[in-house]
Scaffold this motif. Structure first.
Motif, PDB file in Angstrom:
ATOM      1  N   ALA A   1      49.089  38.635  41.253  1.00  0.00           N
ATOM      2  CA  ALA A   1      49.249  39.248  42.090  1.00  0.00           C
ATOM      3  C   ALA A   1      47.565  39.506  42.905  1.00  0.00           C
ATOM      4  CB  ALA A   1      49.633  40.749  41.464  1.00  0.00           C
ATOM      5  N   LEU A   2      46.624  39.406  42.025  1.00  0.00           N
ATOM      6  CA  LEU A   2      45.216  39.101  42.238  1.00  0.00           C
ATOM      7  C   LEU A   2      44.673  38.113  42.563  1.00  0.00           C
ATOM      8  CD1 LEU A   2      43.948  41.516  38.690  1.00  0.00           C
ATOM      9  CD2 LEU A   2      44.326  42.388  41.194  1.00  0.00           C
ATOM     10  N   LEU A   3      44.794  37.257  42.249  1.00  0.00           N
ATOM     11  CA  LEU A   3      44.817  35.638  42.262  1.00  0.00           C
ATOM     12  C   LEU A   3      45.348  35.483  43.714  1.00  0.00           C
ATOM     13  CD1 LEU A   3      44.758  33.644  39.036  1.00  0.00           C
ATOM     14  CD2 LEU A   3      42.679  34.812  40.489  1.00  0.00           C
ATOM     15  N   ASP A   4      45.868  36.393  43.969  1.00  0.00           N
ATOM     16  CA  ASP A   4      47.133  35.755  45.543  1.00  0.00           C
ATOM     17  C   ASP A   4      45.956  36.196  46.643  1.00  0.00           C
ATOM     18  OD1 ASP A   4      49.343  34.839  46.843  1.00  0.00           O
ATOM     19  OD2 ASP A   4      49.858  37.257  47.482  1.00  0.00           O
ATOM     20  N   GLN A   5      45.263  37.187  46.213  1.00  0.00           N
ATOM     21  CA  GLN A   5      44.529  37.584  47.022  1.00  0.00           C
ATOM     22  C   GLN A   5      43.206  36.906  47.079  1.00  0.00           C
ATOM     23  OE1 GLN A   5      43.776  42.196  46.996  1.00  0.00           O
ATOM     24  NE2 GLN A   5      46.132  41.894  46.030  1.00  0.00           N
ATOM     25  N   GLY A   6      42.827  35.716  46.437  1.00  0.00           N
ATOM     26  CA  GLY A   6      41.081  35.123  46.646  1.00  0.00           C
ATOM     27  C   GLY A   6      41.343  34.948  45.181  1.00  0.00           C
ATOM     28  N   PRO A   7      40.597  33.292  45.066  1.00  0.00           N
ATOM     29  CA  PRO A   7      39.615  32.849  43.365  1.00  0.00           C
ATOM     30  C   PRO A   7      39.098  34.055  42.752  1.00  0.00           C
ATOM     31  CG  PRO A   7      39.891  31.452  45.123  1.00  0.00           C
ATOM     32  CD  PRO A   7      39.879  32.579  45.945  1.00  0.00           C
ATOM     33  N   ARG A   8      39.536  34.268  41.679  1.00  0.00           N
ATOM     34  CA  ARG A   8      38.675  35.068  41.299  1.00  0.00           C
ATOM     35  C   ARG A   8      38.609  34.342  38.878  1.00  0.00           C
ATOM     36  NH1 ARG A   8      41.453  38.867  43.735  1.00  0.00           N
ATOM     37  NH2 ARG A   8      40.644  40.397  44.738  1.00  0.00           N
ATOM     38  N   TYR A   9      37.394  35.235  38.716  1.00  0.00           N
ATOM     39  CA  TYR A   9      37.588  34.589  36.962  1.00  0.00           C
ATOM     40  C   TYR A   9      37.734  35.476  36.142  1.00  0.00           C
ATOM     41  CZ  TYR A   9      32.370  37.366  37.730  1.00  0.00           C
ATOM     42  OH  TYR A   9      31.650  37.551  37.897  1.00  0.00           O
ATOM     43  N   GLY A  10      37.724  35.627  34.673  1.00  0.00           N
ATOM     44  CA  GLY A  10      38.481  35.901  33.805  1.00  0.00           C
ATOM     45  C   GLY A  10      38.159  37.839  34.065  1.00  0.00           C
ATOM     46  N   TYR A  11      36.598  38.034  33.967  1.00  0.00           N
ATOM     47  CA  TYR A  11      36.054  39.521  33.884  1.00  0.00           C
ATOM     48  C   TYR A  11      36.012  40.214  35.195  1.00  0.00           C
ATOM     49  CZ  TYR A  11      32.837  43.354  32.952  1.00  0.00           C
ATOM     50  OH  TYR A  11      32.750  44.684  32.658  1.00  0.00           O
ATOM     51  N   GLN A  12      36.461  39.348  36.632  1.00  0.00           N
ATOM     52  CA  GLN A  12      37.090  40.227  37.815  1.00  0.00           C
ATOM     53  C   GLN A  12      37.816  40.510  37.707  1.00  0.00           C
ATOM     54  OE1 GLN A  12      35.814  37.031  40.620  1.00  0.00           O
ATOM     55  NE2 GLN A  12      33.889  38.387  41.533  1.00  0.00           N
TER      56      GLN A  12
END
Length: 222
Positions: free
Chosen positions: A9-20
Motif C-alpha cells: 500500500a505504501l509503495l503504491d504511492q511511490g518508490p521507497r527504500y526500506g527505512y522510509q
C-alpha cells in the motif's frame, strides 16, 4: 497483521527504500505495531521473489528503492476487496492462558483474571488519552518532525479506536470469565453436597429402624 500488504500500500504511492517504509508504516499506525528494518527488507525480498515489487534504482547515499509492479497492484486491490477471514482466528495469548489455567492444578484462575483486568483497564485509559490527543491535533507517536496529512491522522485515529473497542471487549470477556468461574465453583459445591447426602442416605438404609445387630453365640439343640 499483514506487513506484506501494508508495504504494498505504501509503495503504491511511490518508490521507497526500506527505512522510509518502516517510518511511514509506523507513522500511519502510530507505532502500534513497530517494525525493524530487517523485517522490512525480508518482506521486500519475498515480494520481489513473488514479482510484486521490483528494484527502482538507488539514491546518492546508496539506498535501494523499490516500486510496486502491476501484479503487486492487483494483489493490493484484491486485499482491499476481500474481507479479513475469521474462519481461522489468530492465536490469542490471553485466551490460551486462561484455557490452560483452568486445567492446571494449583493455579488461582481468579487471580489471573483480576490481574489481567487491571492491566487491560490501564491500557484502555492510555488509549483513551491518546485518542483525546489525536482529536486535539497533537502529534501521534512515531510521526517525527514531518507534517502529518489528514489521511494519516485519520488512519491513526481509526487504529486507536479499534484498540479501544478491542480492549473494552476484552474487559467484558474477563468479567464474563469471572462469572463463569463463580458458577462453576457453585456447581461443584452443589454436586459435592449431593454426593455426601447420597452416601449418608445409603448408609442409613442398610440398617433396620429401631434394631441394632449385636453378635452373640448361636444356640444349639441338646
Amino acid at each position: 497483521m499483514s506487513i506484506r500488504h501494508g508495504l504494498l500500500a505504501l509503495l503504491d504511492q511511490g518508490p521507497r527504500y526500506g527505512y522510509q517504509l518502516r517510518t511511514d508504516f509506523e507513522a500511519r499506525t502510530g507505532a502500534t505495531w513497530p517494525l525493524n528494518v530487517g523485517q522490512v527488507y525480508t518482506t521486500l525480498a519475498r515480494l520481489e521473489r513473488d514479482g510484486l515489487v521490483e528494484p527502482a534504482g538507488e539514491d546518492d547515499e546508496g539506498h535501494q528503492f523499490y516500486a510496486v509492479t502491476e501484479a503487486g497492484r492487483a494483489e493490493l486491490r484484491a486485499w482491499f476487496d476481500t474481507p479479513v477471514p475469521r474462519t481461522n482466528p489468530p492465536r490469542d495469548e490471553l485466551a490460551i492462558k486462561l484455557a490452560m489455567a483452568v486445567t492446571v492444578p494449583g493455579v488461582d484462575v481468579s487471580a489471573v483474571v483480576q490481574g489481567q483486568r487491571r492491566h487491560s483497564i490501564k491500557a484502555l485509559q492510555d488509549y483513551t488519552r491518546l485518542k483525546g490527543r489525536a482529536l486535539a491535533g497533537e502529534a501521534r507517536p512515531g510521526a517525527g518532525a514531518a507534517p502529518a496529512s489528514a489521511g494519516s491522522d485519520l488512519a491513526w485515529l481509526l487504529v486507536l479506536e479499534q484498540l479501544i473497542f478491542q480492549t473494552e471487549a476484552e474487559i467484558r470477556w474477563l468479567d464474563h470469565c469471572e462469572t463463569r468461574l463463580a458458577q462453576q465453583a457453585e456447581l461443584q459445591q452443589a454436586r459435592a453436597a449431593e454426593a455426601t447426602e447420597a452416601a449418608e442416605a445409603g448408609g442409613a438404609a442398610g440398617q433396620e429402624p429401631g434394631r441394632t445387630f449385636r453378635p452373640g453365640r448361636r444356640r444349639t439343640r441338646s
